[in-house]
Design a protein around this motif. Structure first.
Motif, mmCIF file in Angstrom:
data_model
loop_
_atom_site.group_PDB
_atom_site.id
_atom_site.type_symbol
_atom_site.label_atom_id
_atom_site.label_comp_id
_atom_site.label_asym_id
_atom_site.label_seq_id
_atom_site.Cartn_x
_atom_site.Cartn_y
_atom_site.Cartn_z
ATOM 1 N N GLN A 148 12.128 -15.890 -10.642
ATOM 2 C CA GLN A 148 13.206 -15.754 -9.660
ATOM 3 C C GLN A 148 13.431 -14.269 -9.381
ATOM 4 O OE1 GLN A 148 16.776 -18.249 -10.570
ATOM 5 N NE2 GLN A 148 15.609 -18.878 -12.385
ATOM 6 N N TYR A 149 13.361 -13.899 -8.108
ATOM 7 C CA TYR A 149 13.484 -12.496 -7.716
ATOM 8 C C TYR A 149 14.870 -12.217 -7.140
ATOM 9 C CZ TYR A 149 12.869 -8.260 -4.907
ATOM 10 O OH TYR A 149 13.010 -7.017 -4.345
ATOM 11 N N HIS A 150 15.471 -11.108 -7.578
ATOM 12 C CA HIS A 150 16.785 -10.694 -7.099
ATOM 13 C C HIS A 150 16.805 -9.175 -6.954
ATOM 14 C CE1 HIS A 150 18.530 -14.659 -8.316
ATOM 15 N NE2 HIS A 150 17.682 -14.544 -9.316
ATOM 16 N N THR A 151 17.788 -8.670 -6.224
ATOM 17 C CA THR A 151 18.087 -7.240 -6.211
ATOM 18 C C THR A 151 19.571 -7.050 -6.486
ATOM 19 O OG1 THR A 151 18.479 -7.213 -3.807
ATOM 20 C CG2 THR A 151 16.235 -6.695 -4.571
ATOM 21 N N GLY A 152 19.931 -5.868 -6.971
ATOM 22 C CA GLY A 152 21.329 -5.580 -7.241
ATOM 23 C C GLY A 152 21.509 -4.165 -7.749
ATOM 24 N N LEU A 153 22.763 -3.809 -7.973
ATOM 25 C CA LEU A 153 23.102 -2.477 -8.465
ATOM 26 C C LEU A 153 23.367 -2.467 -9.966
ATOM 27 C CD1 LEU A 153 25.543 -1.301 -5.633
ATOM 28 C CD2 LEU A 153 23.114 -0.752 -5.881
ATOM 29 N N GLN A 154 23.733 -3.630 -10.517
ATOM 30 C CA GLN A 154 24.034 -3.707 -11.952
ATOM 31 C C GLN A 154 23.613 -5.066 -12.485
ATOM 32 O OE1 GLN A 154 27.803 -2.182 -13.546
ATOM 33 N NE2 GLN A 154 28.072 -4.094 -14.669
ATOM 34 N N VAL A 155 23.021 -5.040 -13.669
ATOM 35 C CA VAL A 155 22.616 -6.268 -14.355
ATOM 36 C C VAL A 155 23.168 -6.222 -15.771
ATOM 37 C CG1 VAL A 155 20.686 -7.690 -15.140
ATOM 38 C CG2 VAL A 155 20.467 -6.363 -13.030
ATOM 39 N N THR A 156 23.867 -7.294 -16.159
ATOM 40 C CA THR A 156 24.342 -7.442 -17.531
ATOM 41 C C THR A 156 23.738 -8.703 -18.119
ATOM 42 O OG1 THR A 156 26.431 -6.325 -17.036
ATOM 43 C CG2 THR A 156 26.356 -7.655 -19.035
ATOM 44 N N VAL A 157 23.176 -8.575 -19.315
ATOM 45 C CA VAL A 157 22.484 -9.680 -19.976
ATOM 46 C C VAL A 157 23.193 -10.002 -21.288
ATOM 47 C CG1 VAL A 157 20.269 -10.537 -20.827
ATOM 48 C CG2 VAL A 157 20.318 -8.778 -19.040
ATOM 49 N N ASN A 158 23.579 -11.256 -21.464
ATOM 50 C CA ASN A 158 24.144 -11.729 -22.724
ATOM 51 C C ASN A 158 23.228 -12.824 -23.266
ATOM 52 O OD1 ASN A 158 26.916 -10.405 -23.074
ATOM 53 N ND2 ASN A 158 26.994 -11.116 -20.946
ATOM 54 N N LEU A 159 22.763 -12.626 -24.500
ATOM 55 C CA LEU A 159 21.790 -13.515 -25.124
ATOM 56 C C LEU A 159 22.416 -14.291 -26.273
ATOM 57 C CD1 LEU A 159 19.104 -10.720 -25.346
ATOM 58 C CD2 LEU A 159 18.964 -12.652 -23.761
ATOM 59 N N ASP A 176 12.932 4.201 -4.079
ATOM 60 C CA ASP A 176 13.878 4.981 -3.270
ATOM 61 C C ASP A 176 14.872 4.142 -2.484
ATOM 62 O OD1 ASP A 176 12.099 3.863 -1.504
ATOM 63 O OD2 ASP A 176 11.597 5.726 -0.463
ATOM 64 N N ASP A 177 15.139 2.890 -2.918
ATOM 65 C CA ASP A 177 16.014 2.029 -2.119
ATOM 66 C C ASP A 177 17.388 1.811 -2.744
ATOM 67 O OD1 ASP A 177 15.322 0.407 -4.221
ATOM 68 O OD2 ASP A 177 14.582 -1.254 -3.000
ATOM 69 N N ARG A 178 17.686 2.510 -3.849
ATOM 70 C CA ARG A 178 18.990 2.458 -4.514
ATOM 71 C C ARG A 178 19.293 1.083 -5.107
ATOM 72 N NH1 ARG A 178 17.223 6.671 -3.360
ATOM 73 N NH2 ARG A 178 18.097 8.179 -1.892
ATOM 74 N N GLN A 179 18.287 0.234 -5.276
ATOM 75 C CA GLN A 179 18.463 -1.105 -5.805
ATOM 76 C C GLN A 179 17.676 -1.296 -7.100
ATOM 77 O OE1 GLN A 179 20.185 -3.953 -4.285
ATOM 78 N NE2 GLN A 179 21.134 -2.326 -3.077
ATOM 79 N N LEU A 180 18.197 -2.136 -7.985
ATOM 80 C CA LEU A 180 17.408 -2.642 -9.080
ATOM 81 C C LEU A 180 16.641 -3.870 -8.596
ATOM 82 C CD1 LEU A 180 20.075 -2.544 -11.962
ATOM 83 C CD2 LEU A 180 18.343 -0.816 -11.431
ATOM 84 N N HIS A 181 15.399 -3.984 -9.011
ATOM 85 C CA HIS A 181 14.589 -5.143 -8.638
ATOM 86 C C HIS A 181 14.392 -5.982 -9.905
ATOM 87 C CE1 HIS A 181 13.418 -3.694 -4.563
ATOM 88 N NE2 HIS A 181 13.821 -2.556 -5.116
#
Length: 288
Positions: free
Chosen positions: A245-256, A213-218
């Motif tokens: 490594q731990y982060h939070t954010g609203l959007q994650v983009t992954v390029n492999l 419920d925190d509006r964040q991606l973990h």
């Protein structure tokens, strides 16, 4: 309040009659009929969910994490509240909702509980999920499904899939990961987890700080070797994962640098070289 239970005939190890018997007390407490056990495919179960959602106040999902995921992707969960009765094998969501006791106890909690608005994850505009990962988990799920088809089940089968994935099947990739625009370059990616709640199946607390419920991606990124990976696995079963490594954010983009398989909610997803995950705020109404 009108409750209706939808159960997946394919989840867990029980047959249909065993599921009817196991759910009987919970159904009595919720004054609900049990539906869905006559469906054959995931599409039929989804259609059943849509029909039931039109004539109840709360749709109670009885199954495992995969069943919960299938149903919330079949109905409008911003409009139709759901609830959850754990009947699967790993049952990450049982731990996520901090359920205690048997199904009758959980049904009592549902009946007396409040409706919460929780976040979900938008995965490439294809599915909404509560936990996703790119890396070894996709291979683990593929192998686990093969072993289950051969008669395996439970934690032993899952651990067999993990071991064979790590030592034989999974080939690590290099990744460029953008979290709200900030770039993270990772070689030898073992796992990138993007979650809205702390748990994987079997009580593994993989991202202890995650919240619905925190509006964040973990986000946790892991590229450790064998020793630290074992330590991480053991700590996830006990005090909570302590590696990565731990982060939070609203959007994650992954390029492999090569395609990997997405894991979402314990399901095998699709292969791709690029994935995008965003927050779906208040996307899940749930009574618990």
């Amino acid at each position: 309040m009108r409750y209706t239970i939808i159960a997946n005939p394919a989840s867990g190890k029980m047959n249909i009659n065993q599921k009817l018997s196991t759910l009987a007390k919970a159904a009595e407490i919720l004054e609900a009929k049990i539906n869905g056990l006559d469906t054959v495919t995931a599409d039929e179960l989804g259609q059943c969910a849509r029909e039931l959602a039109a004539c109840c106040d709360v749709l109670v999902i009885a199954g495992g994490d995969g069943t919960f995921s299938d149903i919330i992707n079949s109905i409008d969960t911003t409009r139709i509240p759901v609830a959850y009765l754990p009947l699967g094998t790993g049952n990450a969501m049982r731990n996520a909702f901090q359920y205690k006791g048997d199904l009758a106890d959980i049904a009592m909690r549902i009946r007396g509980g409040n409706i919460h608005e929780y976040d979900l994850i938008n995965c490439d505009d294809k599915v909404k999920a509560f936990m996703v990962s790119v890396g070894i988990e996709g291979t683990v799920i593929r192998l686990r499904n093969q072993y289950v088809a051969q008669g395996g089940s439970g934690l032993k089968t899952y651990l067999k899939a993990v071991i064979n994935s790590y030592f034989k099947e999974y080939n690590r990739a290099s990744a460029r990961i953008a979290i709200d625009g900030e770039l993270l370059e990772v070689k030898n990616l073992l796992s990138l987890m993007v979650v809205k709640q702390p748990y994987y199946g079997f009580g593994m607390n993989v991202v202890p700080k995650a919240r619905f419920d925190d509006r964040q991606l973990h986000i946790v990124c892991i590229n450790t070797g064998l020793f630290k990976s074992v330590i991480g696995g053991l700590s996830a079963f006990t005090i909570g994962n302590r590696i990565g490594q731990y982060h939070t954010g609203l959007q994650v983009t992954v390029n492999l640098d090569r395609p990997l398989t997405l894991q979402f909610d314990g399901n095998e997803g699709w292969d791709a070289e690029t994935f995008t995950f965003t927050t779906l705020s208040k996307a899940l109404k749930i009574k618990c």
